[in-house]
Design an enzyme around this catalytic site. Structure first.
Site, PDB file in Angstrom:
ATOM      1  N   ARG A  35       0.829  -1.203   0.000  1.00 29.11           N
ATOM      2  CA  ARG A  35       0.000   0.000   0.000  1.00 29.11           C
ATOM      3  C   ARG A  35       0.868   1.259   0.000  1.00 29.11           C
ATOM      4  NH1 ARG A  35      -3.590  -1.518   5.176  1.00 29.11           N
ATOM      5  NH2 ARG A  35      -1.587  -2.480   5.704  1.00 29.11           N
TER       6      ARG A  35
ATOM      7  N   LYS B  77       1.673   1.799   7.463  1.00 27.97           N
ATOM      8  CA  LYS B  77       1.995   0.973   8.627  1.00 27.97           C
ATOM      9  C   LYS B  77       2.911   1.713   9.598  1.00 27.97           C
ATOM     10  CE  LYS B  77       0.819  -2.462   9.462  1.00 27.97           C
ATOM     11  NZ  LYS B  77      -0.420  -2.778  10.259  1.00 27.97           N
TER      12      LYS B  77
ATOM     13  N   TYR C 287      -1.018   4.367  10.800  1.00 27.80           N
ATOM     14  CA  TYR C 287      -1.427   3.381  11.793  1.00 27.80           C
ATOM     15  C   TYR C 287      -0.251   3.134  12.721  1.00 27.80           C
ATOM     16  CZ  TYR C 287      -5.583   2.160   9.024  1.00 27.80           C
ATOM     17  OH  TYR C 287      -6.778   2.197   8.359  1.00 27.80           O
TER      18      TYR C 287
ATOM     19  N   HIS D 247      -0.814   1.400  16.406  1.00 30.02           N
ATOM     20  CA  HIS D 247      -1.092   0.216  17.239  1.00 30.02           C
ATOM     21  C   HIS D 247      -0.031   0.060  18.330  1.00 30.02           C
ATOM     22  CE1 HIS D 247      -4.278  -1.024  14.502  1.00 30.02           C
ATOM     23  NE2 HIS D 247      -3.448  -0.912  13.499  1.00 30.02           N
TER      24      HIS D 247
ATOM     25  N   GLU E  47      -5.856   4.814  13.886  1.00 31.04           N
ATOM     26  CA  GLU E  47      -6.811   3.881  14.489  1.00 31.04           C
ATOM     27  C   GLU E  47      -7.486   4.387  15.746  1.00 31.04           C
ATOM     28  OE1 GLU E  47      -2.888   2.878  16.471  1.00 31.04           O
ATOM     29  OE2 GLU E  47      -3.542   3.364  14.442  1.00 31.04           O
TER      30      GLU E  47
ATOM     31  N   ASP F 215      -2.557  -7.030  15.145  1.00 30.71           N
ATOM     32  CA  ASP F 215      -1.916  -5.721  15.265  1.00 30.71           C
ATOM     33  C   ASP F 215      -1.959  -5.203  16.695  1.00 30.71           C
ATOM     34  OD1 ASP F 215      -0.743  -4.939  12.876  1.00 30.71           O
ATOM     35  OD2 ASP F 215      -2.623  -4.268  12.007  1.00 30.71           O
TER      36      ASP F 215
END
Length: 372
Positions: free
Chosen positions: A15, A75, A94, A96, A118, A270
């Site tokens: 991505r 990511k 993101y 996490h 997120e 994740d």
């Protein structure tokens, strides 16, 4: 503002954080967009598309990071990327963090402002930037689970929909949120026998009404979870505690109750995973077997369908990216309480309570960070 889009370097991550269309919107507002050469290739966006949108292509990865005021990623930054971050930069991706203490401490040391997709909220209590990838991951979980049930993959050799005269597979989805509903919908469409477990009666009522009883809805207790472990061919873990580590709902001891060759797909990986025996895997080696049970725990499942995922992600993130670029992080977050909830780390301090609690780190509230 100078906005950089580096190429993702996580294993099999294809991505990209911004489409050429998104770059065009930023350039039209007077911002400078720097895209690392090849960043969009995996999602089907060649360098020429970014150049035509007005972005500047840069070969040197160090320059892409060093020149940025705002860094857009998909990511969480890998160790070498964390080392490139510095004070005064804003990272939007993101994160996490509740499952990644080394990353959390690395971001603290960087001094950068780190905003997580997120944990951004909306008026309905949803997570609008997590939802697009949750939809993708939920649907992919069933594809992955169906493939993992094949004998060659270590599974029991079961076809998910069965055939005339042969019963379909039994699929249990733990969690009835965005991931869970999309997984259940996909499994139902493939002809499986589907059950959703959740602790919210209100959510179960919505799902029961929406699917007119085609999907069994069961209140989640230890008893019903034990029954699911014994009876299911495929279990999909779709539990989410926003910003916090996922609870471990299936222990290793419980694997002995499962049918040999059954499959666990942990979409919560994740956030640390919701099965005790889960560990992150990659698309290169997506599954492993513990006590005769196949585990599929790829931490970036949507990366495998990079074109769809990139488009869905940019559709959701672009309004927030435009706010950051036009106003700067402080004003953009001050103007929007839901956007403010995305602030996880700022100037050496953790600003998201669940992350601090996970690692025993004192935190500031986002509002306190804005006052600093």
């Amino acid at each position: 503002m100078r906005i950089s889009v580096p190429q993702e370097i996580k294993n099999h991550e294809y991505r990209v954080a911004l489409t050429p269309g998104g770059a065009r919107e930023l350039v039209a507002r007077g911002h400078q967009v720097l895209v690392q050469s090849g960043a969009g290739d995996g999602a089907g966006y060649p360098d020429t598309a970014y150049r035509e949108a007005g972005a500047e292509l840069i070969d040197d990865v160090e320059a892409v990071w060093a020149q940025a005021e705002l860094i857009l990623k998909v990511k969480e930054p890998q160790a070498e990327e964390v080392a490139r971050l510095h004070s005064g930069q804003t990272l939007f991706t993101y994160l996490h963090l509740a499952a990644e203490e080394p990353l959390t401490r690395g971001l603290i040391e960087s001094g950068a402002t780190c905003i997580a997709y997120e944990t951004i909220t909306d008026d309905l209590g949803g997570l609008p930037l997590l939802a697009p990838m949750s939809r993708v991951a939920g649907r992919m979980a069933v594809q992955a689970g169906a493939h993992s049930l094949e004998k060659a993959q270590g599974g029991a050799g079961i076809l998910l929909p069965g055939v005339p005269g042969v019963a379909p597979a039994r699929v249990t989805v733990i969690g009835g949120g965005v991931v869970g509903e999309n997984a259940a919908r996909m499994a139902l469409g493939l002809g499986a026998e589907v059950t959703i477990l959740d602790k919210s009666l209100a959510r179960l009522e919505v799902l029961d009404h929406r699917y007119q009883g085609q999907i069994r809805t069961v209140y989640s207790t230890r008893e019903t979870l034990d029954a699911a472990v014994r009876d299911s061919d495929l279990i999909i873990g779709a539990v989410l505690v926003p910003g916090a580590a996922a609870p471990k709902l299936i222990t290793r001891a419980m694997l002995a109750e499962m049918k040999p060759g059954s499959v666990l797909v942990d979409v919560a990986i994740d956030q640390g995973g919701c099965f005790e025996t889960s560990r992150p895997t990659t698309h290169a080696e997506p599954s492993y077997v513990v006590d005769g049970i196949v585990h599929y725990c790829v931490a970036n499942m949507p990366g495998a369908v990079a074109r769809t995922s990139t488009q869905a992600l940019t559709n959701a993130t672009l309004p927030f990216v435009l706010a950051l670029a036009d106003k700067g992080w402080k004003q953009a977050l001050a103007d929007d309480v839901h956007f403010r909830a995305g602030l996880n780390v700022h100037a050496g301090r953790v600003t998201y309570a669940a992350v601090g609690e996970a690692f025993g780190i004192d935190t500031l509230t986002p509002a306190q960070a804005l006052e600093g």
